[in-house]
Design a protein around this motif. Structure first.
Motif, PDB file in Angstrom:
ATOM      1  N   LEU A  50      38.689  54.033  39.882  1.00  0.00           N
ATOM      2  CA  LEU A  50      39.124  55.289  39.276  1.00  0.00           C
ATOM      3  C   LEU A  50      39.574  55.140  37.820  1.00  0.00           C
ATOM      4  N   ILE A  51      40.433  54.178  37.545  1.00  0.00           N
ATOM      5  CA  ILE A  51      40.942  54.024  36.175  1.00  0.00           C
ATOM      6  C   ILE A  51      39.789  53.725  35.209  1.00  0.00           C
ATOM      7  N   PRO A  52      38.885  52.782  35.517  1.00  0.00           N
ATOM      8  CA  PRO A  52      37.742  52.582  34.610  1.00  0.00           C
ATOM      9  C   PRO A  52      36.877  53.839  34.463  1.00  0.00           C
ATOM     10  N   THR A  53      36.732  54.606  35.539  1.00  0.00           N
ATOM     11  CA  THR A  53      35.952  55.848  35.459  1.00  0.00           C
ATOM     12  C   THR A  53      36.629  56.846  34.537  1.00  0.00           C
ATOM     13  N   VAL A  54      37.943  56.965  34.638  1.00  0.00           N
ATOM     14  CA  VAL A  54      38.686  57.852  33.730  1.00  0.00           C
ATOM     15  C   VAL A  54      38.505  57.373  32.290  1.00  0.00           C
ATOM     16  N   MET A  55      38.573  56.066  32.071  1.00  0.00           N
ATOM     17  CA  MET A  55      38.381  55.527  30.725  1.00  0.00           C
ATOM     18  C   MET A  55      37.005  55.912  30.189  1.00  0.00           C
ATOM     19  N   TRP A  56      35.994  55.834  31.033  1.00  0.00           N
ATOM     20  CA  TRP A  56      34.627  56.167  30.645  1.00  0.00           C
ATOM     21  C   TRP A  56      34.490  57.656  30.363  1.00  0.00           C
ATOM     22  N   ILE A  57      35.071  58.506  31.228  1.00  0.00           N
ATOM     23  CA  ILE A  57      34.966  59.957  31.049  1.00  0.00           C
ATOM     24  C   ILE A  57      35.644  60.403  29.760  1.00  0.00           C
ATOM     25  N   VAL A  58      36.899  59.948  29.534  1.00  0.00           N
ATOM     26  CA  VAL A  58      37.602  60.377  28.320  1.00  0.00           C
ATOM     27  C   VAL A  58      36.965  59.792  27.062  1.00  0.00           C
ATOM     28  N   SER A  59      36.159  58.762  27.222  1.00  0.00           N
ATOM     29  CA  SER A  59      35.431  58.176  26.090  1.00  0.00           C
ATOM     30  C   SER A  59      34.163  58.960  25.766  1.00  0.00           C
ATOM     31  N   GLY A  60      33.907  60.030  26.501  1.00  0.00           N
ATOM     32  CA  GLY A  60      32.732  60.851  26.256  1.00  0.00           C
ATOM     33  C   GLY A  60      31.523  60.433  27.081  1.00  0.00           C
ATOM     34  N   MET A  61      31.755  59.668  28.142  1.00  0.00           N
ATOM     35  CA  MET A  61      30.713  59.191  29.053  1.00  0.00           C
ATOM     36  C   MET A  61      29.549  58.516  28.310  1.00  0.00           C
ATOM     37  N   PRO A  62      29.875  57.499  27.499  1.00  0.00           N
ATOM     38  CA  PRO A  62      28.801  56.829  26.757  1.00  0.00           C
ATOM     39  C   PRO A  62      27.853  56.110  27.718  1.00  0.00           C
ATOM     40  N   LEU A  63      26.620  55.931  27.259  1.00  0.00           N
ATOM     41  CA  LEU A  63      25.667  55.158  28.051  1.00  0.00           C
ATOM     42  C   LEU A  63      26.211  53.747  28.233  1.00  0.00           C
ATOM     43  N   LEU A  64      26.106  53.246  29.423  1.00  0.00           N
ATOM     44  CA  LEU A  64      26.602  51.885  29.709  1.00  0.00           C
ATOM     45  C   LEU A  64      25.447  50.909  29.508  1.00  0.00           C
ATOM     46  N   ARG A  65      25.086  50.779  28.275  1.00  0.00           N
ATOM     47  CA  ARG A  65      23.967  49.926  27.909  1.00  0.00           C
ATOM     48  C   ARG A  65      24.485  48.582  27.414  1.00  0.00           C
ATOM     49  N   ALA A  66      23.572  47.763  27.027  1.00  0.00           N
ATOM     50  CA  ALA A  66      23.943  46.452  26.492  1.00  0.00           C
ATOM     51  C   ALA A  66      24.832  46.633  25.263  1.00  0.00           C
ATOM     52  N   ILE A  67      25.804  45.782  25.155  1.00  0.00           N
ATOM     53  CA  ILE A  67      26.705  45.824  24.004  1.00  0.00           C
ATOM     54  C   ILE A  67      26.489  44.550  23.200  1.00  0.00           C
ATOM     55  N   PRO A  68      26.940  44.528  21.955  1.00  0.00           N
ATOM     56  CA  PRO A  68      26.750  43.325  21.138  1.00  0.00           C
ATOM     57  C   PRO A  68      27.372  42.100  21.801  1.00  0.00           C
ATOM     58  N   ILE A  69      26.726  40.979  21.654  1.00  0.00           N
ATOM     59  CA  ILE A  69      27.152  39.734  22.307  1.00  0.00           C
ATOM     60  C   ILE A  69      28.583  39.363  21.953  1.00  0.00           C
ATOM     61  N   GLU A  70      29.016  39.685  20.725  1.00  0.00           N
ATOM     62  CA  GLU A  70      30.384  39.340  20.322  1.00  0.00           C
ATOM     63  C   GLU A  70      31.431  40.144  21.083  1.00  0.00           C
ATOM     64  N   ARG A  71      31.033  41.252  21.702  1.00  0.00           N
ATOM     65  CA  ARG A  71      31.924  42.000  22.587  1.00  0.00           C
ATOM     66  C   ARG A  71      31.625  41.704  24.043  1.00  0.00           C
ATOM     67  N   ALA A  72      30.370  41.450  24.367  1.00  0.00           N
ATOM     68  CA  ALA A  72      29.973  41.242  25.765  1.00  0.00           C
ATOM     69  C   ALA A  72      30.628  40.004  26.363  1.00  0.00           C
ATOM     70  N   VAL A  73      30.647  38.925  25.641  1.00  0.00           N
ATOM     71  CA  VAL A  73      31.204  37.683  26.188  1.00  0.00           C
ATOM     72  C   VAL A  73      32.696  37.818  26.485  1.00  0.00           C
ATOM     73  N   PRO A  74      33.519  38.248  25.505  1.00  0.00           N
ATOM     74  CA  PRO A  74      34.940  38.409  25.840  1.00  0.00           C
ATOM     75  C   PRO A  74      35.172  39.453  26.929  1.00  0.00           C
ATOM     76  N   CYS A  75      34.388  40.532  26.900  1.00  0.00           N
ATOM     77  CA  CYS A  75      34.522  41.587  27.895  1.00  0.00           C
ATOM     78  C   CYS A  75      34.298  41.030  29.299  1.00  0.00           C
ATOM     79  N   ILE A  76      33.220  40.324  29.497  1.00  0.00           N
ATOM     80  CA  ILE A  76      32.889  39.759  30.813  1.00  0.00           C
ATOM     81  C   ILE A  76      33.929  38.728  31.226  1.00  0.00           C
TER      82      ILE A  76
END
Length: 165
Positions: free
Chosen positions: A26-52
């Protein structure tokens, strides 16, 4: 299985499901919705690695804490503002993940949600994280009062040597 044990087991299962739905879904879904429901596509590697890494570390810490609490504490983590939702632990836990801080499950959840915020990378996602942190801090303070009442000097000593987060 006695009627009381069956009721406790049911409460425990419901508590784990509620926790999973709320904190992992739920909390991640709320974060996604209030963010404008962006496409959950590949993100730049410099963000993807720390994120994962953040998401993995956060979930791992939370799961380790849940397993430890069940095995060592003989109870369940879900206690909302002083209301026992599932059977509480039977003794104060200060080892395992509780050596890291007094709230390792919540710390893991917060780390998981930082990973989500890094993935979404919007101010709205970070605002949800801040609000969630504030609400959970109030919950932790409420829980600390109960732990002090339940465990007295043992808990006070633990608090002096272990950070809240």
């Amino acid at each position: 299985m006695t009627k009381n044990k069956a009721a406790n087991l049911l409460r425990e299962i419901i508590a784990y499901l509620l926790g999973g739905v709320l904190f992992i879904g739920l909390i991640p879904t709320v974060m996604w919705i209030v963010s404008g429901m962006p496409l959950l596509r590949a993100i730049p590697i410099e963000r993807a690695v720390p994120c994962i890494l953040l998401m993995f570390i956060g979930l791992s810490l939370s799961i380790w804490t849940i397993v430890y609490m069940k095995r060592q504490g003989k109870g369940n983590p879900l206690d909302a503002f002083g209301h026992e939702i599932a059977p509480r632990t039977k003794h104060l836990m200060t080892d395992g993940p509780y050596r890291i801080n007094r709230n390792p499950m919540l710390s893991g959840t917060l780390i998981w949600l930082v990973g989500i915020a890094v993935w979404l990378w919007t101010w709205q996602a970070w605002l949800v994280w801040i609000l969630f942190f504030a609400i959970m801090t109030m919950q932790v303070i409420s829980e600390e009062r109960r732990l002090h009442k339940d465990f007295g000097d043992e808990y006070d000593s633990y608090c002096r040597h272990t950070r809240r987060f």
